[in-house]
Design a protein around this motif. Structure first.
Motif, PDB file in Angstrom:
ATOM      1  N   ALA A   1      -5.851 -15.506   4.603  1.00 12.98           N
ATOM      2  CA  ALA A   1      -4.231 -14.719   4.017  1.00 12.98           C
ATOM      3  C   ALA A   1      -4.793 -13.826   4.864  1.00 12.98           C
ATOM      4  CB  ALA A   1      -3.875 -15.028   2.852  1.00 12.98           C
ATOM      5  N   ARG A   2      -3.427 -13.124   4.786  1.00 13.31           N
ATOM      6  CA  ARG A   2      -3.332 -10.925   5.110  1.00 13.31           C
ATOM      7  C   ARG A   2      -3.971 -10.883   3.597  1.00 13.31           C
ATOM      8  NH1 ARG A   2       1.046 -12.038   8.797  1.00 13.31           N
ATOM      9  NH2 ARG A   2      -0.076 -11.633  11.008  1.00 13.31           N
ATOM     10  N   LEU A   3      -4.222  -9.088   3.314  1.00 15.27           N
ATOM     11  CA  LEU A   3      -5.140  -8.710   2.682  1.00 15.27           C
ATOM     12  C   LEU A   3      -4.263  -8.301   1.755  1.00 15.27           C
ATOM     13  CD1 LEU A   3      -8.341  -8.470   3.256  1.00 15.27           C
ATOM     14  CD2 LEU A   3      -7.919  -9.947   1.791  1.00 15.27           C
ATOM     15  N   PRO A   4      -4.096  -7.801   0.288  1.00 17.51           N
ATOM     16  CA  PRO A   4      -3.510  -6.541   0.021  1.00 17.51           C
ATOM     17  C   PRO A   4      -3.810  -5.253   0.173  1.00 17.51           C
ATOM     18  CG  PRO A   4      -4.594  -8.089  -2.160  1.00 17.51           C
ATOM     19  CD  PRO A   4      -4.057  -8.810  -0.349  1.00 17.51           C
ATOM     20  N   ALA A   5      -3.612  -3.791   0.190  1.00 12.80           N
ATOM     21  CA  ALA A   5      -4.282  -2.962   0.728  1.00 12.80           C
ATOM     22  C   ALA A   5      -4.003  -1.298  -0.470  1.00 12.80           C
ATOM     23  CB  ALA A   5      -4.593  -2.758   1.995  1.00 12.80           C
ATOM     24  N   VAL A   6      -5.235  -0.399   0.235  1.00 10.90           N
ATOM     25  CA  VAL A   6      -4.579   0.576  -1.151  1.00 10.90           C
ATOM     26  C   VAL A   6      -5.419   1.604  -0.435  1.00 10.90           C
ATOM     27  CG1 VAL A   6      -5.294   1.534  -2.830  1.00 10.90           C
ATOM     28  CG2 VAL A   6      -4.874  -0.894  -3.577  1.00 10.90           C
TER      29      VAL A   6
ATOM     30  N   GLY B   1      -0.822  -0.900  -1.224  1.00 11.30           N
ATOM     31  CA  GLY B   1      -0.223   0.303  -3.161  1.00 11.30           C
ATOM     32  C   GLY B   1      -1.265   1.717  -2.245  1.00 11.30           C
ATOM     33  N   ALA B   2      -1.152   2.641  -3.435  1.00 13.87           N
ATOM     34  CA  ALA B   2      -1.908   3.624  -3.289  1.00 13.87           C
ATOM     35  C   ALA B   2      -2.892   3.952  -4.469  1.00 13.87           C
ATOM     36  CB  ALA B   2      -1.404   4.964  -2.758  1.00 13.87           C
ATOM     37  N   LEU B   3      -3.902   5.020  -4.773  1.00  8.82           N
ATOM     38  CA  LEU B   3      -4.357   5.314  -5.486  1.00  8.82           C
ATOM     39  C   LEU B   3      -5.177   7.116  -4.798  1.00  8.82           C
ATOM     40  CD1 LEU B   3      -6.589   5.542  -8.510  1.00  8.82           C
ATOM     41  CD2 LEU B   3      -8.087   4.093  -6.646  1.00  8.82           C
ATOM     42  N   GLY B   4      -4.565   7.914  -6.343  1.00  9.34           N
ATOM     43  CA  GLY B   4      -5.065   9.333  -6.082  1.00  9.34           C
ATOM     44  C   GLY B   4      -5.919   9.773  -6.889  1.00  9.34           C
ATOM     45  N   ILE B   5      -7.524  10.994  -6.902  1.00  5.05           N
ATOM     46  CA  ILE B   5      -7.965  10.674  -8.098  1.00  5.05           C
ATOM     47  C   ILE B   5      -8.067  12.750  -7.196  1.00  5.05           C
ATOM     48  CG2 ILE B   5     -10.232  10.872  -8.059  1.00  5.05           C
ATOM     49  CD1 ILE B   5     -10.732   7.671  -6.437  1.00  5.05           C
ATOM     50  N   CYS B   6      -7.796  12.862  -8.867  1.00  5.64           N
ATOM     51  CA  CYS B   6      -8.252  14.374  -8.769  1.00  5.64           C
ATOM     52  C   CYS B   6      -6.399  15.345  -8.393  1.00  5.64           C
ATOM     53  CB  CYS B   6      -9.096  14.776  -8.485  1.00  5.64           C
ATOM     54  SG  CYS B   6      -9.059  16.829  -9.192  1.00  5.64           S
ATOM     55  N   ALA B   7      -7.150  16.292  -7.019  1.00  5.35           N
ATOM     56  CA  ALA B   7      -6.126  16.830  -6.452  1.00  5.35           C
ATOM     57  C   ALA B   7      -4.889  15.515  -5.983  1.00  5.35           C
ATOM     58  CB  ALA B   7      -6.976  17.662  -5.272  1.00  5.35           C
ATOM     59  N   SER B   8      -5.739  14.572  -5.476  1.00  4.11           N
ATOM     60  CA  SER B   8      -4.582  13.612  -4.994  1.00  4.11           C
ATOM     61  C   SER B   8      -4.076  12.149  -5.193  1.00  4.11           C
ATOM     62  CB  SER B   8      -5.927  12.284  -3.702  1.00  4.11           C
ATOM     63  OG  SER B   8      -6.038  13.070  -2.767  1.00  4.11           O
TER      64      SER B   8
ATOM     65  N   LEU C   1       8.724   4.665   1.373  1.00  2.00           N
ATOM     66  CA  LEU C   1       8.466   3.523   0.295  1.00  2.00           C
ATOM     67  C   LEU C   1       8.075   2.308   1.032  1.00  2.00           C
ATOM     68  CD1 LEU C   1      13.176   3.481   0.595  1.00  2.00           C
ATOM     69  CD2 LEU C   1      10.997   4.192  -0.825  1.00  2.00           C
ATOM     70  N   ARG C   2       7.234   2.818   2.142  1.00  2.00           N
ATOM     71  CA  ARG C   2       5.781   1.244   2.490  1.00  2.00           C
ATOM     72  C   ARG C   2       5.178   1.548   1.515  1.00  2.00           C
ATOM     73  NH1 ARG C   2       3.924   3.771   8.003  1.00  2.00           N
ATOM     74  NH2 ARG C   2       3.956   5.841   6.638  1.00  2.00           N
ATOM     75  N   ILE C   3       4.536   2.271   0.263  1.00  2.00           N
ATOM     76  CA  ILE C   3       3.995   2.300  -0.555  1.00  2.00           C
ATOM     77  C   ILE C   3       4.432   1.472  -2.001  1.00  2.00           C
ATOM     78  CG2 ILE C   3       2.872   3.342  -2.397  1.00  2.00           C
ATOM     79  CD1 ILE C   3       2.580   5.651   0.153  1.00  2.00           C
ATOM     80  N   LYS C   4       3.449   0.397  -2.097  1.00  2.00           N
ATOM     81  CA  LYS C   4       5.396  -0.094  -3.058  1.00  2.00           C
ATOM     82  C   LYS C   4       4.280  -0.746  -4.934  1.00  2.00           C
ATOM     83  CE  LYS C   4       7.363  -2.668   0.245  1.00  2.00           C
ATOM     84  NZ  LYS C   4       6.775  -2.305   0.883  1.00  2.00           N
ATOM     85  N   ALA C   5       3.468   0.243  -4.273  1.00  2.00           N
ATOM     86  CA  ALA C   5       2.564   0.503  -5.865  1.00  2.00           C
ATOM     87  C   ALA C   5       1.719   1.666  -6.580  1.00  2.00           C
ATOM     88  CB  ALA C   5       1.568  -1.160  -6.280  1.00  2.00           C
ATOM     89  N   VAL C   6       1.838   2.497  -6.901  1.00  2.00           N
ATOM     90  CA  VAL C   6       1.556   3.819  -7.050  1.00  2.00           C
ATOM     91  C   VAL C   6       0.705   4.254  -8.426  1.00  2.00           C
ATOM     92  CG1 VAL C   6       2.188   6.930  -7.087  1.00  2.00           C
ATOM     93  CG2 VAL C   6       3.300   4.647  -5.300  1.00  2.00           C
ATOM     94  N   ALA C   7      -0.850   4.909  -8.303  1.00  2.00           N
ATOM     95  CA  ALA C   7      -1.554   4.331  -9.248  1.00  2.00           C
ATOM     96  C   ALA C   7      -2.360   6.269  -9.406  1.00  2.00           C
ATOM     97  CB  ALA C   7      -2.687   3.691  -9.367  1.00  2.00           C
TER      98      ALA C   7
ATOM     99  N   SER D   1      -7.240  -2.856 -11.600  1.00  2.00           N
ATOM    100  CA  SER D   1      -6.627  -4.531 -10.324  1.00  2.00           C
ATOM    101  C   SER D   1      -5.711  -4.759 -10.861  1.00  2.00           C
ATOM    102  CB  SER D   1      -7.733  -5.410 -10.635  1.00  2.00           C
ATOM    103  OG  SER D   1      -9.400  -4.333 -10.403  1.00  2.00           O
ATOM    104  N   SER D   2      -5.530  -5.134 -11.795  1.00  4.99           N
ATOM    105  CA  SER D   2      -4.776  -5.876 -12.723  1.00  4.99           C
ATOM    106  C   SER D   2      -3.188  -5.417 -11.932  1.00  4.99           C
ATOM    107  CB  SER D   2      -4.707  -6.281 -14.384  1.00  4.99           C
ATOM    108  OG  SER D   2      -3.242  -6.497 -14.408  1.00  4.99           O
ATOM    109  N   PHE D   3      -3.490  -4.573 -11.666  1.00  6.51           N
ATOM    110  CA  PHE D   3      -2.183  -3.196 -11.600  1.00  6.51           C
ATOM    111  C   PHE D   3      -1.625  -4.019 -10.119  1.00  6.51           C
ATOM    112  CE2 PHE D   3      -0.157   0.064  -9.549  1.00  6.51           C
ATOM    113  CZ  PHE D   3       0.863   0.525 -10.497  1.00  6.51           C
ATOM    114  N   TYR D   4      -2.418  -3.501  -9.468  1.00  7.34           N
ATOM    115  CA  TYR D   4      -2.084  -4.304  -8.365  1.00  7.34           C
ATOM    116  C   TYR D   4      -1.680  -5.670  -8.311  1.00  7.34           C
ATOM    117  CZ  TYR D   4      -3.289   0.907  -6.515  1.00  7.34           C
ATOM    118  OH  TYR D   4      -3.533   2.221  -6.497  1.00  7.34           O
ATOM    119  N   ALA D   5      -2.702  -6.306  -8.171  1.00 13.23           N
ATOM    120  CA  ALA D   5      -2.533  -7.984  -8.532  1.00 13.23           C
ATOM    121  C   ALA D   5      -1.445  -8.454  -8.436  1.00 13.23           C
ATOM    122  CB  ALA D   5      -3.677  -8.458  -9.059  1.00 13.23           C
TER     123      ALA D   5
END
Length: 306
Positions: free
Chosen positions: A27-32, A107-114, A126-132, A286-290
């Protein structure tokens, strides 16, 4: 499993690493997409989180921002918040072209300034479906008002004067004016991570061009954070982080669904690499993105996407 990748952002070639689960799947993978801290590089904390997310079954793309690390762009070390947001959107674009990635589950994950740049980019992508975020920082706010808003107002004016003088001097043919900005006097914890063997990398936190300052000061990470809704927002902080107020205030401004997740005893920088704090952060991510990147779209194969 990891693979070196490149992609374009505003005509600049960015250097990245794509982490994939070790066990192949049809299957195609979910990605961050994972964004690194200001002045950091992809090999540091961003890769720690990406590798762990890959172990949880996600593809994860880290990359050096334009002007930084192994990515293209002059002057070297420039911190341009608007380009940083464009880099995140370009990373998403890159993932949508890959056969092993489900382009509807990114989805996307930003650390510190990101943690400021990722929500800023997601407000309008709007392509970013979950933001953390992890240990989110709003670099614009910190430069305008100081960490904890303890900075005297004339300091911002002096920074803008430095940036203006640097632009004029460089227009007249002088070398790029640069400034050290990770010093022990500014923040001992950040200095200890970047300037000692704990997290040091030779391409990280180089002296930045002084005219980064006027770009940063005009930037506001969370001005339109409500636009992320109805997509979910998760912000993770340490209970003892000196930047915790940034995520707390951002969550207050955001619309539902939203969550502030607090790791007891964590500091801003301990969430970068300390296992006792990274482990619960990754578990929540992991739970959030899943939960929010759930709908699979069939096996990998020849793309039928337009």
């Amino acid at each position: 499993m990891k693979t070196d990748v490149t992609f374009l952002s505003s005509s600049l070639t960015l250097s990245g690493i794509l982490f994939l689960p070790d066990t192949p799947t049809a299957a195609r993978l979910p990605a961050v997409v994972v964004g690194h801290p200001s002045g950091g590089v992809k090999e540091q904390t961003a890769s720690i989180y990406a590798e762990r997310l890959a172990h949880e079954g996600f593809a994860a793309l880290v990359f050096d921002a334009a002007y930084q690390g192994e990515s293209e762009g002059e002057p070297r070390g420039l911190e341009d918040p608007f380009q940083r947001a464009e880099d995140i959107k370009s990373a998403v674009s890159s993932l949508t072209t890959r056969e092993e990635i489900d382009s509807d589950r990114i989805g996307a994950l930003g650390i510190c300034a990101s943690g400021g740049y990722v929500p800023y980019a997601a407000q309008t992508d709007l392509r970013i479906k979950a933001v953390a975020t992890v240990s989110a920082g709003d670099l614009g706010s910190v430069m305008r008002d100081g960490l904890g808003r303890a900075q005297h107002p004339p300091v911002m004016r002096s920074m803008l004067e430095l940036a203006a003088a640097a632009r004029t001097a460089e227009a007249r043919g002088e070398a790029v004016h640069r400034q050290e900005w990770i010093t022990e006097a500014v923040d001992a914890e950040t200095y200890e991570y970047y300037r000692t063997p704990r997290g040091h990398h030779p391409r990280a936190v180089l002296p930045w061009p002084v005219h980064s300052l006027d770009r940063i000061i005009q930037y506001d990470s969370y001005a339109r954070i409500r636009l992320i809704s109805p997509r979910p927002l998760l912000m993770i902080i340490g209970s003892d982080a000196n930047t915790a107020y940034i995520s707390q205030e951002a969550i207050e401004r955001a619309a539902e669904p939203k969550e502030l997740f607090v790791i007891d005893g964590g500091t801003h920088v301990s969430l970068y690499d300390r296992d006792e704090h990274v482990t619960p952060a990754v578990a929540r991510l992991s739970s959030f993105y899943a939960t929010h990147l759930t709908v699979a779209h069939g096996p990998a194969g020849p793309s039928t996407r337009a």
